[in-house]
Design a protein around this motif. Structure first.
Motif, PDB file in Angstrom:
ATOM      1  N   ALA A 172       0.835  -1.204   0.000  1.00  0.00           N
ATOM      2  CA  ALA A 172       0.000   0.000   0.000  1.00  0.00           C
ATOM      3  C   ALA A 172       0.868   1.251   0.000  1.00  0.00           C
ATOM      4  O   ALA A 172       1.817   1.367   0.777  1.00  0.00           O
ATOM      5  CB  ALA A 172      -0.918   0.005   1.218  1.00  0.00           C
ATOM      6  N   ASP A 173       0.535   2.194  -0.875  1.00  0.00           N
ATOM      7  CA  ASP A 173       1.233   3.472  -0.941  1.00  0.00           C
ATOM      8  C   ASP A 173       0.502   4.457  -0.032  1.00  0.00           C
ATOM      9  O   ASP A 173      -0.620   4.867  -0.317  1.00  0.00           O
ATOM     10  CB  ASP A 173       1.257   3.976  -2.386  1.00  0.00           C
ATOM     11  CG  ASP A 173       1.948   5.324  -2.529  1.00  0.00           C
ATOM     12  OD1 ASP A 173       2.580   5.778  -1.543  1.00  0.00           O
ATOM     13  OD2 ASP A 173       1.857   5.923  -3.611  1.00  0.00           O
ATOM     14  N   LEU A 174       1.138   4.843   1.070  1.00  0.00           N
ATOM     15  CA  LEU A 174       0.504   5.740   2.036  1.00  0.00           C
ATOM     16  C   LEU A 174       0.849   7.202   1.793  1.00  0.00           C
ATOM     17  O   LEU A 174       0.355   8.076   2.507  1.00  0.00           O
ATOM     18  CB  LEU A 174       0.911   5.351   3.459  1.00  0.00           C
ATOM     19  CG  LEU A 174       0.518   3.946   3.914  1.00  0.00           C
ATOM     20  CD1 LEU A 174       0.867   3.752   5.384  1.00  0.00           C
ATOM     21  CD2 LEU A 174      -0.955   3.673   3.680  1.00  0.00           C
ATOM     22  N   ASP A 175       1.670   7.486   0.811  1.00  0.00           N
ATOM     23  CA  ASP A 175       2.065   8.855   0.532  1.00  0.00           C
ATOM     24  C   ASP A 175       0.830   9.685   0.162  1.00  0.00           C
ATOM     25  O   ASP A 175       0.084   9.344  -0.753  1.00  0.00           O
ATOM     26  CB  ASP A 175       3.077   8.886  -0.614  1.00  0.00           C
ATOM     27  CG  ASP A 175       3.696  10.253  -0.785  1.00  0.00           C
ATOM     28  OD1 ASP A 175       3.875  10.956   0.233  1.00  0.00           O
ATOM     29  OD2 ASP A 175       3.990  10.641  -1.934  1.00  0.00           O
ATOM     30  N   GLY A 176       0.599  10.755   0.902  1.00  0.00           N
ATOM     31  CA  GLY A 176      -0.540  11.624   0.631  1.00  0.00           C
ATOM     32  C   GLY A 176      -1.823  11.224   1.327  1.00  0.00           C
ATOM     33  O   GLY A 176      -2.828  11.921   1.215  1.00  0.00           O
ATOM     34  N   MET A 177      -1.816  10.108   2.048  1.00  0.00           N
ATOM     35  CA  MET A 177      -3.015   9.724   2.792  1.00  0.00           C
ATOM     36  C   MET A 177      -3.180  10.665   3.993  1.00  0.00           C
ATOM     37  O   MET A 177      -2.203  11.003   4.661  1.00  0.00           O
ATOM     38  CB  MET A 177      -2.928   8.282   3.265  1.00  0.00           C
ATOM     39  CG  MET A 177      -2.904   7.277   2.129  1.00  0.00           C
ATOM     40  SD  MET A 177      -4.397   7.377   1.117  1.00  0.00           S
ATOM     41  CE  MET A 177      -4.314   5.849   0.219  1.00  0.00           C
ATOM     42  N   THR A 178      -4.413  11.074   4.247  1.00  0.00           N
ATOM     43  CA  THR A 178      -4.620  12.097   5.276  1.00  0.00           C
ATOM     44  C   THR A 178      -5.602  11.721   6.378  1.00  0.00           C
ATOM     45  O   THR A 178      -5.682  12.421   7.380  1.00  0.00           O
ATOM     46  CB  THR A 178      -5.112  13.410   4.637  1.00  0.00           C
ATOM     47  OG1 THR A 178      -6.356  13.161   3.982  1.00  0.00           O
ATOM     48  CG2 THR A 178      -4.111  13.953   3.646  1.00  0.00           C
ATOM     49  N   SER A 179      -6.364  10.641   6.207  1.00  0.00           N
ATOM     50  CA  SER A 179      -7.344  10.326   7.247  1.00  0.00           C
ATOM     51  C   SER A 179      -7.639   8.829   7.326  1.00  0.00           C
ATOM     52  O   SER A 179      -7.464   8.098   6.355  1.00  0.00           O
ATOM     53  CB  SER A 179      -8.659  11.088   7.005  1.00  0.00           C
ATOM     54  OG  SER A 179      -9.275  10.660   5.810  1.00  0.00           O
TER      55      SER A 179
END
Length: 198
Positions: A172-179
């Motif tokens: 999973a790419d979590l870059d930019g996830m905010t919530s």
């Protein structure tokens, strides 16, 4: 044939009433299945310990003289033991959306590289088809935005109250996830969300 024993067709009005009653029963059953209103009065409590790294198997010490010692049997002072504490990547408190929700969502990275979302002191409503997501949309506000953005599904909500862990897929790419969002998949609504800003 005796007129007294002759079967008479049901009056049209009675047929319409029976058909309408059958339709109402089908609609009520479908509504109960979809909305599950009794869940407004049910809770599920979970109490999981914080996630821990899987113990790695001991490595072969290798040939003599390659174990980091200085020849006297003492380890090189420059080498430090790696920390076994998880790294907090993001954390925030839940904001109420469709249903009152409180608690904290924390995104953790363990020493073995695995990542987890931990929900602590969670309190929300029960409901059908509840899931935990990480999304690139801000916490709070209009919940329709979550379907339009990027998200990673972490599985079904384990409980409406308490502490629980959700492992994040390795790729999973979590870059930019905010919530972190508690999402009702059946009706496409967010019960609550927490800002984590990864």
């Amino acid at each position: 044939m005796n007129p007294a024993t002759e079967k008479r067709p049901l009056p049209r009005r009675r047929l319409v009433l029976w058909s309408a009653a059958g339709l109402v029963l089908v609609l009520v059953a479908a509504g109960l299945w979809a909305f599950q209103p009794w869940r407004l009065f049910t809770t599920r409590t979970v109490d999981e310990a914080p996630p821990t790294a899987v113990a790695a198997s001991e490595e072969d010490p290798g040939p003599a003289g390659t174990d980091g010692s200085d020849g006297t049997g003492e380890a090189d002072a420059a080498e430090e033991e790696p920390s076994d504490e998880p790294v907090v990547l993001g954390e925030g408190g839940f904001v109420t959306q469709e249903h009152e929700t409180s608690g904290t969502a924390t995104v953790l990275e363990l020493p073995d590289g695995t990542r987890h979302v931990r929900l602590a002191d969670l309190a929300t409503s029960d409901g059908p088809d509840l899931h935990v997501w990480i999304t690139d949309q801000e916490a709070g506000g209009d919940w329709f935005k979550y379907r339009d953005g990027r998200y990673v599904a972490l599985g079904e909500l384990k409980g409406t109250h308490g502490d629980a862990n959700y492992e994040i897929p390795e790729d999973a790419d979590l870059d930019g996830m905010t919530s972190v969002v508690i999402w009702c998949d059946r009706f496409s609504v967010a019960f609550g969300s927490a800002p984590v800003d990864l």
